[in-house]
Design a protein around this motif. Sequence first.
Motif, PDB file in Angstrom:
ATOM      1  N   GLU A  76       0.814  -1.224   0.000  1.00 51.59           N
ATOM      2  CA  GLU A  76       0.000   0.000   0.000  1.00 51.59           C
ATOM      3  C   GLU A  76       0.847   1.274   0.000  1.00 51.59           C
ATOM      4  O   GLU A  76       0.343   2.350  -0.300  1.00 51.59           O
ATOM      5  CB  GLU A  76      -0.988   0.011   1.179  1.00 51.59           C
ATOM      6  CG  GLU A  76      -0.353   0.010   2.537  1.00 51.59           C
ATOM      7  CD  GLU A  76      -0.153  -1.393   3.111  1.00 51.59           C
ATOM      8  OE1 GLU A  76       0.279  -1.462   4.255  1.00 51.59           O
ATOM      9  OE2 GLU A  76      -0.382  -2.387   2.429  1.00 51.59           O
ATOM     10  N   ASN A  77       2.136   1.156   0.292  1.00 54.81           N
ATOM     11  CA  ASN A  77       3.017   2.330   0.292  1.00 54.81           C
ATOM     12  C   ASN A  77       3.675   2.583  -1.069  1.00 54.81           C
ATOM     13  O   ASN A  77       4.319   3.606  -1.262  1.00 54.81           O
ATOM     14  CB  ASN A  77       4.096   2.185   1.354  1.00 54.81           C
ATOM     15  CG  ASN A  77       3.529   2.187   2.752  1.00 54.81           C
ATOM     16  OD1 ASN A  77       2.479   2.778   2.993  1.00 54.81           O
ATOM     17  ND2 ASN A  77       4.196   1.530   3.667  1.00 54.81           N
ATOM     18  N   ARG A  83       3.531  -0.742  -7.906  1.00 59.94           N
ATOM     19  CA  ARG A  83       2.440  -1.727  -7.781  1.00 59.94           C
ATOM     20  C   ARG A  83       2.301  -2.534  -9.066  1.00 59.94           C
ATOM     21  O   ARG A  83       2.119  -3.746  -9.045  1.00 59.94           O
ATOM     22  CB  ARG A  83       1.121  -1.028  -7.467  1.00 59.94           C
ATOM     23  CG  ARG A  83       1.052  -0.563  -6.053  1.00 59.94           C
ATOM     24  CD  ARG A  83      -0.294   0.015  -5.742  1.00 59.94           C
ATOM     25  NE  ARG A  83      -0.226   0.644  -4.408  1.00 59.94           N
ATOM     26  CZ  ARG A  83      -1.138   1.410  -3.908  1.00 59.94           C
ATOM     27  NH1 ARG A  83      -2.222   1.678  -4.601  1.00 59.94           N
ATOM     28  NH2 ARG A  83      -1.007   1.922  -2.710  1.00 59.94           N
TER      29      ARG A  83
END
Length: 93
Positions: A76-77, A83
């Motif tokens: 999520e960072n 991603r």
Amino acid sequence: MENLVIHGVTVTADPSLTTAEITALVEEEIKLWQDKNKTLGRLELTLDGDSIVVRAVEKSPIRRVRRITGYLSALENFNDAKRAECEARVTHC
């Protein structure tokens, strides 16, 4: 030793303790842990003569950390490109 789950906490308790006693001890421990901003995960209640010995263990959340292009972080960072890089990975057997 008797295994119970009270208020989401796994409890191992001496069989001579009543459910009411165990529940009261669990609620007291939960309050103590919340005051420290921690979560109680497991509780062990044993007898030592007339005393009840309380052994508590913190619940630790499991996080998955990934390494993308030399950086360790939770998914999520990552930005959109990192991603996408993670999602494009192929597993080789």
